[in-house]
Design an enzyme around this catalytic site. Structure first.
Site, mmCIF file in Angstrom:
data_model
loop_
_atom_site.group_PDB
_atom_site.id
_atom_site.type_symbol
_atom_site.label_atom_id
_atom_site.label_comp_id
_atom_site.label_asym_id
_atom_site.label_seq_id
_atom_site.Cartn_x
_atom_site.Cartn_y
_atom_site.Cartn_z
ATOM 1 N N LYS A 13 0.947 -1.065 0.210
ATOM 2 C CA LYS A 13 -0.161 0.070 -0.260
ATOM 3 C C LYS A 13 0.898 1.218 -0.075
ATOM 4 C CE LYS A 13 -2.026 -1.120 3.864
ATOM 5 N NZ LYS A 13 -1.331 -2.246 4.245
ATOM 6 N N ARG A 88 -9.831 1.028 8.709
ATOM 7 C CA ARG A 88 -9.255 -0.304 9.049
ATOM 8 C C ARG A 88 -10.298 -0.910 9.837
ATOM 9 N NH1 ARG A 88 -3.406 0.651 8.983
ATOM 10 N NH2 ARG A 88 -2.414 -1.141 9.449
ATOM 11 N N ARG A 123 11.888 -5.346 4.576
ATOM 12 C CA ARG A 123 11.552 -3.717 4.463
ATOM 13 C C ARG A 123 12.521 -3.104 5.377
ATOM 14 N NH1 ARG A 123 5.424 -1.779 5.530
ATOM 15 N NH2 ARG A 123 5.541 -2.906 7.297
ATOM 16 N N ARG A 156 11.352 -1.107 10.748
ATOM 17 C CA ARG A 156 10.223 -0.751 11.719
ATOM 18 C C ARG A 156 10.149 -1.723 12.814
ATOM 19 N NH1 ARG A 156 4.857 0.333 7.967
ATOM 20 N NH2 ARG A 156 4.011 -0.952 9.890
ATOM 21 N N ARG A 167 -0.416 -8.602 13.624
ATOM 22 C CA ARG A 167 -1.120 -7.712 12.777
ATOM 23 C C ARG A 167 -1.965 -8.461 11.647
ATOM 24 N NH1 ARG A 167 4.181 -4.835 10.628
ATOM 25 N NH2 ARG A 167 2.821 -3.619 9.369
HETATM 26 P P1 AP5 Z 1 4.656 -1.626 1.809
HETATM 27 O O1 AP5 Z 1 4.449 -0.744 0.666
HETATM 28 O O2 AP5 Z 1 5.602 -0.843 2.761
HETATM 29 O O3 AP5 Z 1 3.594 -2.212 2.580
HETATM 30 P P2 AP5 Z 1 2.296 -1.887 3.103
HETATM 31 O O4 AP5 Z 1 1.074 -2.424 2.603
HETATM 32 O O5 AP5 Z 1 2.257 -0.265 3.216
HETATM 33 O O6 AP5 Z 1 2.542 -2.425 4.450
HETATM 34 P P3 AP5 Z 1 2.638 -1.649 6.072
HETATM 35 O O7 AP5 Z 1 3.081 -2.644 6.753
HETATM 36 O O8 AP5 Z 1 3.032 -0.302 6.215
HETATM 37 O O9 AP5 Z 1 0.819 -1.819 6.426
HETATM 38 P P4 AP5 Z 1 0.177 -1.767 7.694
HETATM 39 O O10 AP5 Z 1 -1.243 -1.328 7.202
HETATM 40 O O11 AP5 Z 1 0.266 -3.054 8.417
HETATM 41 O O12 AP5 Z 1 0.843 -0.736 8.478
HETATM 42 P P5 AP5 Z 1 0.724 0.674 8.894
HETATM 43 O O13 AP5 Z 1 1.853 1.641 8.868
HETATM 44 O O14 AP5 Z 1 -0.470 1.293 8.012
HETATM 45 O O15 AP5 Z 1 5.677 -2.759 1.426
HETATM 46 C C1 AP5 Z 1 6.059 -3.545 2.295
HETATM 47 C C2 AP5 Z 1 7.454 -4.302 1.811
HETATM 48 O O16 AP5 Z 1 7.518 -4.890 0.598
HETATM 49 C C3 AP5 Z 1 8.361 -3.087 1.439
HETATM 50 O O17 AP5 Z 1 9.642 -3.390 1.737
HETATM 51 C C4 AP5 Z 1 8.321 -2.828 0.011
HETATM 52 O O18 AP5 Z 1 9.285 -2.383 -0.698
HETATM 53 C C5 AP5 Z 1 7.853 -4.418 -0.551
HETATM 54 N N1 AP5 Z 1 7.305 -4.346 -1.657
HETATM 55 C C6 AP5 Z 1 6.240 -3.441 -1.742
HETATM 56 N N2 AP5 Z 1 5.352 -4.034 -3.090
HETATM 57 C C7 AP5 Z 1 6.302 -4.962 -3.473
HETATM 58 C C8 AP5 Z 1 5.867 -5.878 -4.621
HETATM 59 N N3 AP5 Z 1 4.986 -5.726 -5.540
HETATM 60 N N4 AP5 Z 1 6.871 -6.764 -4.896
HETATM 61 C C9 AP5 Z 1 7.907 -7.059 -3.975
HETATM 62 N N5 AP5 Z 1 8.062 -6.378 -2.885
HETATM 63 C C10 AP5 Z 1 7.202 -5.250 -2.868
HETATM 64 O O19 AP5 Z 1 0.217 0.607 10.334
HETATM 65 C C11 AP5 Z 1 1.025 0.279 11.479
HETATM 66 C C12 AP5 Z 1 0.554 0.226 12.562
HETATM 67 O O20 AP5 Z 1 -0.210 1.448 12.924
HETATM 68 C C13 AP5 Z 1 -0.868 -0.648 12.775
HETATM 69 O O21 AP5 Z 1 -0.569 -1.968 13.000
HETATM 70 C C14 AP5 Z 1 -1.594 -0.094 13.913
HETATM 71 O O22 AP5 Z 1 -1.301 -0.505 15.110
HETATM 72 C C15 AP5 Z 1 -1.403 1.417 13.572
HETATM 73 N N6 AP5 Z 1 -2.447 2.054 12.660
HETATM 74 C C16 AP5 Z 1 -2.432 2.543 11.320
HETATM 75 N N7 AP5 Z 1 -3.307 3.138 10.879
HETATM 76 C C17 AP5 Z 1 -4.399 2.799 11.750
HETATM 77 C C18 AP5 Z 1 -5.913 3.053 11.956
HETATM 78 N N8 AP5 Z 1 -6.313 3.346 10.654
HETATM 79 N N9 AP5 Z 1 -6.474 2.379 12.865
HETATM 80 C C19 AP5 Z 1 -5.919 1.894 13.734
HETATM 81 N N10 AP5 Z 1 -4.644 1.700 13.996
HETATM 82 C C20 AP5 Z 1 -3.973 2.102 13.006
#
Ligand code: AP5
Length: 214
Positions: A13, A88, A123, A156, A167
């Site tokens: 994402k 979410r 990552r 991270r 998660r």
């Molecule tokens: P990346 O693009 O970083 O993936 P992502 O989907 O953004 O993954 P996240 O782990 O950031 O998602 P998340 O939703 O769990 O975390 P968030 O920060 O929102 O890609 C991942 C890896 O793969 C990278 O190394 C990239 O280079 C590689 N890659 C990408 N595309 C690829 C491809 N096509 N092929 C190969 N490799 C690829 O949330 C973190 C925490 O914050 C949550 O757990 C929660 O505690 C809190 N939080 C955040 N938002 C909320 C909310 N709305 N409500 C409540 N709590 C929240």
């Protein structure tokens, strides 16, 4: 254009949000990035959020909706925005409706569970911008350094395998139901929902997403 990127942790994402935001010239709003910035700035929100995030749980809907309400009121959001990692929960999606924000497009990026863990362990992120790299699949130009600023990349805290598994469970229980929520909304509104295979290369994934804008 107002977009939502949905998908499990590691689906890509953040990677795609960066490209879409440049292409459409709209801000990329990642609740995860906003929370991580609060942690870096040692705010009380950051202190609360860190404990929750380190366990792989979700921050409360009330806090998240407060963050979103403030963020979308800023000038740069007047022509649209891209939500990454929000909503979410059904509660957050309902809260979004109450703010009278009509979403045009929901993009679900899907990824099999086994691929997720390997993506997370490789990552590396650039904390100030949220830019995300992968040591193997999407490496920076210079090892360990951000392409645009040359600053250090870090791993991270919540990318440890046991936290990633937690998660994923939280995603299945609380976020996955949003797929049906938006598929139903699509039937009764102008909203468009598309599903993209996140297992393809980042370039192929973005090509497929950009095609849906035509
Ligand atoms: P990346 O693009 O970083 O993936 P992502 O989907 O953004 O993954 P996240 O782990 O950031 O998602 P998340 O939703 O769990 O975390 P968030 O920060 O929102 O890609 C991942 C890896 O793969 C990278 O190394 C990239 O280079 C590689 N890659 C990408 N595309 C690829 C491809 N096509 N092929 C190969 N490799 C690829 O949330 C973190 C925490 O914050 C949550 O757990 C929660 O505690 C809190 N939080 C955040 N938002 C909320 C909310 N709305 N409500 C409540 N709590 C929240």
């Amino acid at each position: 254009m107002k977009l939502i990127l949905l998908g499990p942790p590691g689906a890509g994402k953040g990677t795609q949000a960066e490209l879409i935001s440049k292409k459409l010239n709209i801000p990329h709003i990642s609740t995860g990035d906003i929370l991580r910035e609060s942690i870096r700035n040692n705010t009380s929100l950051g202190e609360q959020a860190k404990k929750i995030m380190d366990q792989g749980n979700l921050v409360s809907d009330e806090i998240i909706l407060g963050i979103i309400k403030e963020r979308v009121s800023l000038r740069d959001c007047k022509d649209g925005f891209l939500f990454d990692g929000f909503p979410r929960t059904i509660g957050q999606a309902d809260g979004l409706k109450k703010l009278n924000i009509d979403i045009n497009l929901v993009i679900e990026i899907s990824l099999p569970e086994e691929t997720i863990i390997s993506r997370m362990s490789g990552r590396r992120i650039h904390p100030p911008s949220g830019r995300s790299y992968h040591i193997k699949f999407n490496p920076p130009k210079i090892d360990g350094k951000d392409d645009e600023t040359g600053e250090d990349l870090i791993q991270r805290d919540d990318d440890k395998p046991e936290t990633v598994l937690a998660r994923l469970e939280v995603y299945k229980k609380q976020t996955d139901p949003l797929i049906d929520y938006y598929l139903n909304l699509q039937k009764n509104s102008d909203l468009k929902f598309i599903k993209i295979n996140g297992a393809n290369s980042p370039q192929e994934v973005s090509k497929e997403i950009f095609r849906s804008f035509e």
